[in-house]
Scaffold this motif. Structure first.
Motif, PDB file in Angstrom:
ATOM      1  N   LEU A  11      20.811 -37.521  23.177  1.00  0.00           N
ATOM      2  CA  LEU A  11      20.851 -36.416  22.228  1.00  0.00           C
ATOM      3  C   LEU A  11      21.901 -36.692  21.170  1.00  0.00           C
ATOM      4  N   VAL A  12      21.507 -36.615  19.903  1.00  0.00           N
ATOM      5  CA  VAL A  12      22.430 -36.820  18.791  1.00  0.00           C
ATOM      6  C   VAL A  12      22.189 -35.762  17.730  1.00  0.00           C
ATOM      7  N   GLN A  13      23.181 -35.555  16.881  1.00  0.00           N
ATOM      8  CA  GLN A  13      23.040 -34.627  15.775  1.00  0.00           C
ATOM      9  C   GLN A  13      22.343 -35.302  14.607  1.00  0.00           C
ATOM     10  N   ALA A  14      21.703 -34.516  13.775  1.00  0.00           N
ATOM     11  CA  ALA A  14      21.089 -35.057  12.570  1.00  0.00           C
ATOM     12  C   ALA A  14      22.144 -35.811  11.768  1.00  0.00           C
ATOM     13  N   GLY A  15      21.762 -36.985  11.272  1.00  0.00           N
ATOM     14  CA  GLY A  15      22.694 -37.810  10.534  1.00  0.00           C
ATOM     15  C   GLY A  15      23.430 -38.807  11.394  1.00  0.00           C
ATOM     16  N   GLY A  16      23.294 -38.681  12.701  1.00  0.00           N
ATOM     17  CA  GLY A  16      23.975 -39.566  13.623  1.00  0.00           C
ATOM     18  C   GLY A  16      23.248 -40.873  13.846  1.00  0.00           C
TER      19      GLY A  16
END
Length: 114
Positions: A11-16
């Motif tokens: 799981l990563v944040q947008a832009g990651g």
């Protein structure tokens, strides 16, 4: 004959960024073409990136400039470096190769939150 195992999803944040790995084992004879596919819920499986035995690469238009496929022949491993991730990239990512017949890994889940 050939086994493929993906890893690196999460799981990563947008832009990651995230780097996926695919380790091949079994009866492998020299470098072969490898590629990455992905499948999102309710959608068809699609080709994301491919790398030839000689190292040439190709990408889907949707990921050009953001994803990079590479390989380490000594380790029989192919990688997919993903950056500037978008929620639309959320999917199960599968490693694939052809050595007389098609071989698929089990897939690794990538989830990108907004």
């Amino acid at each position: 004959q050939v086994q493929l195992v993906e890893s690196g999803g999460g799981l990563v944040q947008a832009g990651g960024s995230l780097r996926l790995s695919c380790a091949a084992s079994g009866r492998i004879f020299g470098p072969v073409a490898m590629d990455w596919f992905r499948q999102a819920p309710g959608k068809q499986r699609e080709l994301v990136a491919a790398i030839t035995s000689g190292g040439s690469t190709n990408y889907a238009d949707s990921v050009k400039g953001r994803f990079t496929i590479s390989r380490d022949n000594a380790k029989n491993t192919v990688y997919l470096q993903m950056s500037s991730l978008k929620p639309e990239d959320t999917a199960v990512y599968y490693c694939h190769t052809i050595q007389r017949i098609n071989y698929w890994g089990q897939g690794t889940q990538v989830t990108v939150s907004s």
